[in-house]
Scaffold this active site. Structure first.
Site, PDB file in Angstrom:
ATOM      1  CB  SER A  57      -0.920   0.014   1.233  1.00  0.00           C
ATOM      2  OG  SER A  57      -0.151   0.199   2.412  1.00  0.00           O
ATOM      3  CB  SER A 183       9.921  11.015   7.703  1.00  0.00           C
ATOM      4  OG  SER A 183       9.057  12.092   8.002  1.00  0.00           O
ATOM      5  CE1 TYR A 209       7.687   6.057  10.691  1.00  0.00           C
ATOM      6  CE2 TYR A 209       7.681   8.453  10.589  1.00  0.00           C
ATOM      7  CZ  TYR A 209       7.605   7.230   9.963  1.00  0.00           C
ATOM      8  OH  TYR A 209       7.432   7.171   8.597  1.00  0.00           O
ATOM      9  CE  LYS A 213      10.594   6.432   8.738  1.00  0.00           C
ATOM     10  NZ  LYS A 213      10.806   5.329   7.787  1.00  0.00           N
ATOM     11  CB  THR A 242       0.065   6.275   3.144  1.00  0.00           C
ATOM     12  OG1 THR A 242       0.501   6.645   4.464  1.00  0.00           O
ATOM     13  CG2 THR A 242       0.988   6.895   2.106  1.00  0.00           C
TER      14      THR A 242
END
Length: 327
Positions: A57, A183, A209, A213, A242
């Site tokens: 996805s 990111s 997160y 990154k 997303t």
């Protein structure tokens, strides 16, 4: 260590990371795209193979579709079998390319990542491009079988193990490349190596997160030095619409919904890094947004680390990877 909030000139959204005046929203992509060289992606990659993690996805699926359209052999590495098969069927239908293979793997299970990579090397004779795209943003702290925090296992250690294990296969394949999907959120984080398993203080999934990154950027830089025969790059896709974004950051998603990039726009720089001659001519180990090399730190930022810190981080990764390697 607070960063100034910056307003994106394109969508008026205030954000805590540098947008480099071009921003990370949909309209900023459209603006950046005006300088793209169209023929960069006007290529056939028939006969070349591409491994894409998290390909069922979002950005991963858009990357797989774009490369399949150009004739590449695709290895989709996904966690969910049903979603992967559905995505594969859609990609085959859209592109007419049947050279698309599914591999099922849970990236949070560190030993399984090793087992997958080792088995892949035995089964396939070449791999030209590895795209480490799979990511995790669990909001609660969970540990895997090895006792490692699951976001770290998926976001940092899995790309490290996959890359290190597949280096020999990549090196014997033509024009090998490794691309990490990071990111822009990492711009507000400094590399921290004292608490890799996020055991201290309150657990904040978004900030964990962001740290991972940043770790990917440092890892890419260091791997590029260690493996000069492979072209490494790391990139920021912008803020993309997303399923993962909607699930992990529902408030941000709702407030930004109409300004988010499409998965295809988020995938564009990954595809450019994976297939174009122009990107291979850029230095290895650099950070990209919208087909352009950009700095990995904000101006006057407190986020810089010493070479010693970066090398120590790589040593810790190697130790953690080895500890779960099947013998």
């Amino acid at each position: 260590g607070q960063q100034m909030l910056k307003r994106c000139a394109k969508c008026n959204t205030y954000t805590s990371h540098q947008c480099f005046s071009s921003g990370c929203c949909r309209s900023s992509f459209e603006s950046a795209a005006k300088r793209f060289v169209e023929k960069d992606l006007d290529v056939s990659v028939a006969g070349r193979s591409f491994m894409i993690t998290g390909a069922s996805s979002g950005i991963g699926k858009a990357v797989a579709t774009a490369i399949a359209k150009r004739g590449g052999t695709i290895h989709m590495v996904c966690r969910n079998k049903d979603k992967a098969e559905e995505a594969r069927a859609e990609i085959v239908k859209e592109t007419g390319n049947k050279e698309i293979y599914i591999h099922i793997l849970d990236f949070t299970e560190t030993r399984k990542v090793w087992e997958f990579a080792e088995a892949f090397k035995k089964k396939f004779r070449s791999l030209n491009v590895l795209i480490n795209n799979a990511g995790s943003m669990l909001t609660q702290r969970e540990v895997n079988t090895e006792g490692l925090e699951k976001n770290f296992a998926c976001n940092t250690l899995a790309p490290y193990i996959l890359t290190k294990s597949l280096v020999p296969l990549l090196e014997k394949s033509g024009d090998p490349r490794v691309i990490m999907v990071s990111s822009g959120i990492m711009l507000v984080k400094k590399l921290r190596i004292g608490d890799l398993q996020s055991q201290r203080g309150r657990f904040d999934g978004t900030m964990v997160y962001a740290q991972h990154k940043r770790q990917l950027v440092v890892m890419t830089e260091q791997l590029a030095k260690a493996h000069a025969n492979i072209h490494f790059s790391v990139m920021h896709p912008g803020w993309v619409d997303t399923p993962a974004a909607a699930e992990a950051m529902p408030d941000f998603y709702q407030s930004m919904k109409n300004k988010l990039r499409t998965p295809e726009q988020g995938a564009d720089t990954v595809v450019w890094l994976a297939v174009s001659e122009a990107s291979a001519a850029k230095p290895s180990g650099r950070f990209f947004q919208d087909r352009k090399m950009i700095p990995t730190h904000l101006p006057l930022a407190w986020t810089h680390s010493s070479l010693e810190q970066k090398e120590r981080f790589m040593t810790l990764l190697e130790e953690l990877a080895k500890a779960s390697q099947p013998h």
